[in-house]
Design an enzyme around this catalytic site. Structure first.
Site, PDB file in Angstrom:
ATOM      1  N   THR A 124      27.980  60.801  12.923  1.00 14.58           N
ATOM      2  CA  THR A 124      28.522  59.473  13.236  1.00 14.58           C
ATOM      3  C   THR A 124      27.753  58.347  12.540  1.00 14.58           C
ATOM      4  OG1 THR A 124      28.628  57.888  15.079  1.00 14.58           O
ATOM      5  CG2 THR A 124      27.100  59.678  15.347  1.00 14.58           C
ATOM      6  N   ASP A 125      28.427  57.210  12.354  1.00 18.10           N
ATOM      7  CA  ASP A 125      27.753  56.022  11.798  1.00 18.10           C
ATOM      8  C   ASP A 125      26.676  55.488  12.746  1.00 18.10           C
ATOM      9  OD1 ASP A 125      29.445  54.973  13.761  1.00 18.10           O
ATOM     10  OD2 ASP A 125      30.385  53.470  12.464  1.00 18.10           O
ATOM     11  N   GLU A 126      26.731  55.896  14.017  1.00 17.19           N
ATOM     12  CA  GLU A 126      25.785  55.346  15.000  1.00 17.19           C
ATOM     13  C   GLU A 126      24.349  55.782  14.716  1.00 17.19           C
ATOM     14  OE1 GLU A 126      27.020  55.108  19.037  1.00 17.19           O
ATOM     15  OE2 GLU A 126      29.137  55.243  18.516  1.00 17.19           O
ATOM     16  N   TYR A 148      22.987  58.749  22.930  1.00 16.38           N
ATOM     17  CA  TYR A 148      23.979  59.536  22.175  1.00 16.38           C
ATOM     18  C   TYR A 148      23.619  59.560  20.689  1.00 16.38           C
ATOM     19  CZ  TYR A 148      28.210  60.153  19.330  1.00 16.38           C
ATOM     20  OH  TYR A 148      29.098  60.543  18.358  1.00 16.38           O
ATOM     21  N   LYS A 152      22.474  62.608  18.106  1.00 13.23           N
ATOM     22  CA  LYS A 152      23.204  62.957  16.877  1.00 13.23           C
ATOM     23  C   LYS A 152      22.274  62.876  15.656  1.00 13.23           C
ATOM     24  CE  LYS A 152      26.994  63.858  16.452  1.00 13.23           C
ATOM     25  NZ  LYS A 152      27.747  65.142  16.570  1.00 13.23           N
TER      26      LYS A 152
HETATM   27  P1  NAD Z   1      35.232  64.908  22.383  1.00  9.80           P
HETATM   28  O1  NAD Z   1      34.299  64.559  23.493  1.00  9.80           O
HETATM   29  O2  NAD Z   1      36.665  64.507  22.487  1.00  9.80           O
HETATM   30  O3  NAD Z   1      35.213  66.483  22.127  1.00  9.80           O
HETATM   31  C1  NAD Z   1      34.049  67.251  22.182  1.00  9.80           C
HETATM   32  C2  NAD Z   1      34.463  68.706  22.356  1.00  9.80           C
HETATM   33  O4  NAD Z   1      33.283  69.492  22.339  1.00  9.80           O
HETATM   34  C3  NAD Z   1      35.153  68.982  23.708  1.00  9.80           C
HETATM   35  O5  NAD Z   1      36.279  69.806  23.504  1.00  9.80           O
HETATM   36  C4  NAD Z   1      34.095  69.695  24.531  1.00  9.80           C
HETATM   37  O6  NAD Z   1      34.637  70.603  25.457  1.00  9.80           O
HETATM   38  C5  NAD Z   1      33.296  70.401  23.427  1.00  9.80           C
HETATM   39  N1  NAD Z   1      31.908  70.672  23.797  1.00  9.80           N
HETATM   40  C6  NAD Z   1      30.991  69.780  24.269  1.00  9.80           C
HETATM   41  N2  NAD Z   1      29.822  70.405  24.472  1.00  9.80           N
HETATM   42  C7  NAD Z   1      29.997  71.712  24.120  1.00  9.80           C
HETATM   43  C8  NAD Z   1      29.151  72.863  24.112  1.00  9.80           C
HETATM   44  N3  NAD Z   1      27.891  72.782  24.530  1.00  9.80           N
HETATM   45  N4  NAD Z   1      29.663  74.033  23.681  1.00  9.80           N
HETATM   46  C9  NAD Z   1      30.950  74.123  23.255  1.00  9.80           C
HETATM   47  N5  NAD Z   1      31.799  73.067  23.266  1.00  9.80           N
HETATM   48  C10 NAD Z   1      31.329  71.879  23.701  1.00  9.80           C
HETATM   49  O7  NAD Z   1      34.547  64.301  21.077  1.00  9.80           O
HETATM   50  P2  NAD Z   1      35.223  63.784  19.730  1.00  9.80           P
HETATM   51  O8  NAD Z   1      35.465  62.326  19.862  1.00  9.80           O
HETATM   52  O9  NAD Z   1      36.334  64.685  19.348  1.00  9.80           O
HETATM   53  O10 NAD Z   1      33.983  63.966  18.735  1.00  9.80           O
HETATM   54  C11 NAD Z   1      33.826  65.169  17.988  1.00  9.80           C
HETATM   55  C12 NAD Z   1      32.613  65.036  17.094  1.00  9.80           C
HETATM   56  O11 NAD Z   1      32.771  63.906  16.231  1.00  9.80           O
HETATM   57  C13 NAD Z   1      31.312  64.794  17.851  1.00  9.80           C
HETATM   58  O12 NAD Z   1      30.296  65.542  17.210  1.00  9.80           O
HETATM   59  C14 NAD Z   1      31.058  63.302  17.715  1.00  9.80           C
HETATM   60  O13 NAD Z   1      29.672  63.022  17.748  1.00  9.80           O
HETATM   61  C15 NAD Z   1      31.647  63.044  16.343  1.00  9.80           C
HETATM   62  N6  NAD Z   1      32.135  61.666  16.129  1.00  9.80           N
HETATM   63  C16 NAD Z   1      33.030  61.099  16.989  1.00  9.80           C
HETATM   64  C17 NAD Z   1      33.501  59.806  16.752  1.00  9.80           C
HETATM   65  C18 NAD Z   1      34.500  59.151  17.671  1.00  9.80           C
HETATM   66  O14 NAD Z   1      34.772  57.963  17.488  1.00  9.80           O
HETATM   67  N7  NAD Z   1      35.104  59.852  18.624  1.00  9.80           N
HETATM   68  C19 NAD Z   1      33.027  59.086  15.643  1.00  9.80           C
HETATM   69  C20 NAD Z   1      32.112  59.702  14.778  1.00  9.80           C
HETATM   70  C21 NAD Z   1      31.688  60.995  15.025  1.00  9.80           C
END
Ligand code: NAD
Length: 340
Positions: A124-126, A148, A152
């Protein structure tokens, strides 16, 4: 070409990515490994289950035996699984460190003992922390603030370390804030849309001055697929290029889309830490991989709002009373065991 293991594929971004991969003629098999925490659901994969290419494994990335058995059967890993909600990270920092850092380490330990073609670590950009001006390049230092982002950033370093010391073919993607259908209603866009659909007020931190870059989830998934196919091991790719908005500007757009006005907005005290602005320079992904986000923000936002209007069955059971503490979020529990 590929048998791809997708961790967190039942979450918001992961489920969009899985559906995209299943359409690729040269992808033979996609396995989703997901613990189905409160933020993951089988419904998010929906029609993907009709594909004979998809296998779903209900399990945790911290389960080293399971992870090892799965990783050795695949040619690539795309790692989305993480705790992802900043507000929760203030209350449950240990869970974030366990899933995001230890979980990533366990996947990489398994990857060391196999001959994967690519390990894409989704970040993430964070991790760059707040920027008053300018945009972070991949060379910039990591200055995360909220728990968070700290977890990351730590996982990014763990992943880079596995490339340097053991040659795991790691690529890291860092993307900006995502929006689109199927996001958990704890996140700002679905929270505001579903509140307004229900005729409830929305709450803005501070004066809504925080700036975020909004990238459509399909643009992000296209970028991650490019990195999976053509990214260079050991490299980091910023995937930005969405639309910068203060939270107040975003709120104005959402109010307009939902036919509401500012008397539906309540101001609440800011988080104890809340980065003022994130911004990334994404020219490396553009110049070296041909990454180009194409979704228009107004159109994408309107389609997203419409999706929430049409699918209350997907979000209504997940919404919490905004005055209740986070720990009281309703968590539907799936049946344990593997699903294919
Ligand atoms: P989300 O919370 O919707 O999905 C996370 C998924 O991971 C869920 O299905 C959850 O059940 C699963 N999970 C969590 N812990 C787990 C574990 N220990 N073992 C197995 N499965 C597990 O998140 P998202 O928004 O889809 O984000 C996905 C990725 O993208 C993350 O790594 C997040 O840091 C990154 N990201 C998200 C955003 C955003 O804006 N949503 C932006 C940049 C990066």
């Amino acid at each position: 070409m590929e048998n791809v293991l997708v961790t967190g594929g039942a979450g918001f971004i992961g489920s969009h990515f899985v559906k995209r991969l299943l359409e690729a003629a040269d992808v033979d098999q996609v396995t989703v490994l997901d613990a189905l925490t409160y933020s993951g659901s089988l419904e998010s994969l929906g029609e993907a289950f009709l594909s004979p290419k998809l296998t779903f494994v209900h399990g945790n990335i911290c389960d080293a035996d399971l992870v090892h058995k799965l990783v050795e059967r695949h040619t690539a890993v795309v790692h989305f699984a993480a705790e992802s909600h900043v507000d929760r990270s203030f209350l449950e920092g240990g869970t974030f460190l366990t899933s995001n850092v230890l979980g990533t380490h366990i996947l990489l330990e398994a990857a060391k003992r196999t001959s994967l073609h690519r390990f894409v670590h989704v970040s993430t950009d964070e991790v760059y922390g707040p920027l008053i001006e300018g945009s972070a390049t991949e060379q910039d230092p990591l200055r995360p603030t909220v728990p968070y982002a700290v977890s990351k950033a730590a996982s990014d370093l763990v992943a880079l370390g596995a490339f340097i010391t053991d040659g795991v073919p790691v690529c890291i993607t860092r993307s900006s804030n995502q929006y689109g259908p199927g996001q958990h209603p704890e996140k700002i866009i679905p929270l505001f849309v579903t509140s307004l659909v229900k005729g409830l007020p929305v709450t803005l931190h501070g004066r809504g001055q925080h700036v975020r870059n909004w990238l459509h989830v399909e643009d992000n998934c296209a970028g991650i697929e490019l990195v999976l196919r053509t990214g260079v091991p050991g490299e980091i790719y910023n995937l930005g290029g969405g639309t910068d908005q203060t939270n107040a500007e975003l709120t104005e757009r959402l109010l307009r889309l939902l036919g509401a006005d500012w008397d539906m907005v309540r101001y609440i005290p800011d988080r104890k830490a809340n980065d003022l602005r994130y911004s990334m320079n994404w020219s490396k992904a553009a110049d070296t991989l041909g990454y180009r986000p194409v979704r228009d923000f107004d159109e994408g936002l309107a389609e997203t709002a419409d999706w929430y209007r049409r699918h209350p069955e997907r979000w209504a059971p997940l919404r919490r009373d905004p005055s209740a503490p986070l720990a009281q979020i309703h968590v539907p529990r799936p049946q344990a065991g593997d699903v294919s």
